[in-house]
Design a protein around this motif. Structure first.
Motif, mmCIF file in Angstrom:
data_model
loop_
_atom_site.group_PDB
_atom_site.id
_atom_site.type_symbol
_atom_site.label_atom_id
_atom_site.label_comp_id
_atom_site.label_asym_id
_atom_site.label_seq_id
_atom_site.Cartn_x
_atom_site.Cartn_y
_atom_site.Cartn_z
ATOM 1 N N HIS A 114 -2.004 -15.116 -4.552
ATOM 2 C CA HIS A 114 -0.762 -16.183 -4.298
ATOM 3 C C HIS A 114 0.508 -15.543 -4.344
ATOM 4 C CE1 HIS A 114 -3.039 -19.892 -2.897
ATOM 5 N NE2 HIS A 114 -3.389 -19.543 -4.556
ATOM 6 N N ALA A 115 0.454 -14.661 -5.029
ATOM 7 C CA ALA A 115 1.319 -14.153 -5.165
ATOM 8 C C ALA A 115 2.106 -12.973 -4.738
ATOM 9 C CB ALA A 115 1.826 -13.378 -6.638
ATOM 10 N N PRO A 116 3.341 -12.645 -4.095
ATOM 11 C CA PRO A 116 3.436 -12.155 -3.152
ATOM 12 C C PRO A 116 2.839 -10.496 -3.119
ATOM 13 C CG PRO A 116 5.349 -13.493 -2.853
ATOM 14 C CD PRO A 116 3.899 -13.700 -4.170
ATOM 15 N N VAL A 117 2.244 -9.742 -3.015
ATOM 16 C CA VAL A 117 2.557 -8.207 -2.961
ATOM 17 C C VAL A 117 3.332 -7.419 -1.878
ATOM 18 C CG1 VAL A 117 0.861 -6.047 -2.912
ATOM 19 C CG2 VAL A 117 -0.325 -8.588 -3.745
ATOM 20 N N LEU A 118 4.286 -6.874 -2.582
ATOM 21 C CA LEU A 118 5.697 -6.001 -1.446
ATOM 22 C C LEU A 118 5.645 -4.791 -2.006
ATOM 23 C CD1 LEU A 118 8.109 -8.801 -2.322
ATOM 24 C CD2 LEU A 118 6.461 -8.851 -0.290
ATOM 25 N N ASP A 119 5.193 -3.966 -1.097
ATOM 26 C CA ASP A 119 5.180 -2.880 -0.490
ATOM 27 C C ASP A 119 6.173 -2.070 0.460
ATOM 28 O OD1 ASP A 119 3.798 -1.749 -3.207
ATOM 29 O OD2 ASP A 119 1.903 -2.434 -2.770
ATOM 30 N N VAL A 120 7.185 -1.018 0.299
ATOM 31 C CA VAL A 120 7.743 -0.957 1.214
ATOM 32 C C VAL A 120 7.056 -0.084 2.423
ATOM 33 C CG1 VAL A 120 9.943 0.489 2.661
ATOM 34 C CG2 VAL A 120 9.790 -1.586 0.162
ATOM 35 N N GLY A 121 6.813 -0.191 3.580
ATOM 36 C CA GLY A 121 6.683 1.328 4.183
ATOM 37 C C GLY A 121 4.893 0.322 4.193
ATOM 38 N N LYS A 122 4.420 -0.633 3.164
ATOM 39 C CA LYS A 122 3.102 -0.846 3.903
ATOM 40 C C LYS A 122 3.159 -2.240 5.212
ATOM 41 C CE LYS A 122 0.164 0.871 0.644
ATOM 42 N NZ LYS A 122 -1.318 1.818 1.412
ATOM 43 N N LEU A 229 9.921 -2.623 8.685
ATOM 44 C CA LEU A 229 9.748 -2.692 7.762
ATOM 45 C C LEU A 229 10.157 -1.737 6.893
ATOM 46 C CD1 LEU A 229 5.701 -3.863 8.958
ATOM 47 C CD2 LEU A 229 7.010 -5.122 7.061
ATOM 48 N N LYS A 230 10.221 -0.697 7.245
ATOM 49 C CA LYS A 230 10.320 0.964 7.198
ATOM 50 C C LYS A 230 12.333 0.719 6.818
ATOM 51 C CE LYS A 230 7.904 3.745 10.140
ATOM 52 N NZ LYS A 230 7.872 4.376 11.176
ATOM 53 N N ASN A 231 13.243 0.225 6.948
ATOM 54 C CA ASN A 231 13.904 0.142 6.550
ATOM 55 C C ASN A 231 14.087 -1.300 4.915
ATOM 56 O OD1 ASN A 231 14.999 1.594 8.321
ATOM 57 N ND2 ASN A 231 15.467 0.074 9.560
ATOM 58 N N GLY A 232 13.229 -1.725 5.027
ATOM 59 C CA GLY A 232 13.301 -3.098 3.884
ATOM 60 C C GLY A 232 13.977 -4.460 4.551
ATOM 61 N N GLU A 233 13.783 -4.840 5.497
ATOM 62 C CA GLU A 233 14.836 -5.956 6.482
ATOM 63 C C GLU A 233 13.264 -6.594 6.484
ATOM 64 O OE1 GLU A 233 16.787 -4.375 9.641
ATOM 65 O OE2 GLU A 233 17.302 -3.281 8.822
ATOM 66 N N ALA A 234 11.893 -6.087 5.980
ATOM 67 C CA ALA A 234 11.420 -7.674 7.017
ATOM 68 C C ALA A 234 10.485 -7.272 5.828
ATOM 69 C CB ALA A 234 10.735 -7.165 8.010
ATOM 70 N N ARG A 235 9.072 -8.018 5.624
ATOM 71 C CA ARG A 235 8.177 -7.754 4.325
ATOM 72 C C ARG A 235 6.878 -7.990 4.888
ATOM 73 N NH1 ARG A 235 12.028 -5.850 2.371
ATOM 74 N NH2 ARG A 235 12.905 -6.687 0.242
ATOM 75 N N PHE A 236 6.097 -7.851 5.196
ATOM 76 C CA PHE A 236 4.170 -7.530 4.755
ATOM 77 C C PHE A 236 3.986 -8.139 3.302
ATOM 78 C CE2 PHE A 236 0.849 -6.593 7.601
ATOM 79 C CZ PHE A 236 -0.292 -6.738 6.557
#
Length: 368
Positions: A114-122, A229-236
């Motif tokens: 449940h903890a978000p896993v955030l990696d810019v570019g992923k 995603l590449k600019n860090g404006e959205a999340r995956f």
């Protein structure tokens, strides 16, 4: 005379004091002796009661010894003889070899769910893989998108494109509703919501708008999401509980394909059989591409449930299905001389479905 009287009067109080002290000492002595006597009586009674209890229990012990005679044990030469005395045997039971020790059990791997896993570019590989099969059919294949053509003379390609479209639709829904959001209370990403709606238009829509124009519009919206995603404006969000809806959707699609490939064996015409064949081929091609990207973007999470090899088997089975390209799709009987290409395709589809089911079970088992 006065002195004698004074001495006599003064002697009486002294004698009274001595008598009181002696009386007090006698009383204390009597109390102590009484307590000692009571203690002795209590001890004797307890001793007699204990002996009577032992006598009452003795016949039971004798009967037990008579009925269960202890086997004779050979005494080693270096030990003194037993002289008939009973030897207390060790009644401890050795642990069985078949008993599995808890120390040998592999520890459960704590999987973040449940903890978000955030990696810019992923996520860019996953979204790109979702776009590629449909983009090729729209813009690179000769004659482009064909299901909405007025003259349908290439039904094999039409069904292959419909299979690719269906996988793209299901993946875009999971991407918009799960992979790009922290949960059900988070807002949709506008680009992904628009792309999801664009892909839902009827595949045979000829104009106002045309199907291919809306599909290309949806692909442009997904390209915008990649830029964000590449600019860090959205999340995956690379979470285990976000993979479950994707694999369930894929497993459900493969189940539908499997049913169409195995039903009415040998009873369908070749023209109907090849529709099911090429639709399943399109599904396998698009799904293989997306799962390869899934193995890249979710490699650490899939490895944590020991699912890397399982996912590889699913991708391999889908690759075999996607690469089947007979000149003519025959619909022979299962035990006949002529091949039944639907059955051959069903074998690969069934294998891929099985491995996705294994992954689903592993993923849902790690969600707390």
């Amino acid at each position: 005379m006065d002195n004698l009287n004074n001495d006599g009067n003064g002697g009486e109080p002294v004698a009274g004091k001595k008598g009181g002290i002696l009386a007090s000492k006698r009383f204390i002595l009597i109390v102590v002796i009484t307590l000692i006597l009571l203690w002795l009586v209590w001890t004797i009674l307890g001793f007699l009661e204990d002996r009577s209890a032992r006598k009452a229990a003795k016949p039971t012990v004798v009967a037990t010894e008579e009925t269960t005679a202890a086997p004779k044990v050979k005494t080693p030469g270096h030990l003194p003889p037993n002289n008939g005395k009973t030897v207390a045997r060790d009644t401890r039971v050795a642990p069985s070899k078949s008993t599995t020790s808890t120390e040998t059990q592999p520890p459960k791997v704590a999987v973040p769910t449940h903890a978000p896993v955030l990696d810019v570019g992923k996520g860019t590989a996953f979204v790109t893989a979702c776009m590629e099969p449909l983009a090729y059919e729209l813009n690179e294949r000769f004659w482009g998108w064909r299901p909405n053509d007025i003259l349908n003379v290439t039904d094999n390609v039409n069904n292959l494109q419909l299979g690719i479209l269906e996988v793209t639709r299901r993946t875009s829904v999971v991407l918009a509703e799960h992979l790009s959001r922290t949960g059900s209370t988070d807002a949709y990403v506008p680009s992904l919501e628009s792309a999801m709606n664009c892909f839902m238009i009827n595949s045979r829509q000829y104009w106002f708008p045309t199907a291919e124009s809306k599909y290309n519009e949806g692909l442009d919206e997904m390209k915008n999401y990649i830029r964000m995603l590449k600019n860090g404006e959205a999340r995956f969000y690379r979470r285990v509980d976000n993979l479950v809806p994707l694999f369930r959707a894929f497993e459900s699609m493969l189940g539908s394909c499997d049913e169409n490939l195995v039903k009415n064996q040998g009873d369908l015409s070749t023209f109907k059989a090849d529709d099911y064949f090429y639709y399943s081929k399109g599904v396998a091609h698009a799904m293989e591409t997306i799962l390869e990207a899934t193995a890249e973007d979710f490699s650490d999470l899939i490895a944590s449930i020991q699912g890397t090899d399982v996912l590889h088997h699913a991708i391999t089975a889908l690759g075999h299905a996607a690469n089947m390209d007979p000149w003519i799709v025959f619909e022979g009987s299962p035990d006949g001389f002529i091949a039944n290409h639907r059955s051959n395709m069903a074998a690969h589809i069934s294998h891929a479905r099985f491995y996705l089911g294994v992954l689903n079970s592993a993923l849902t088992g790690n969600i707390q």
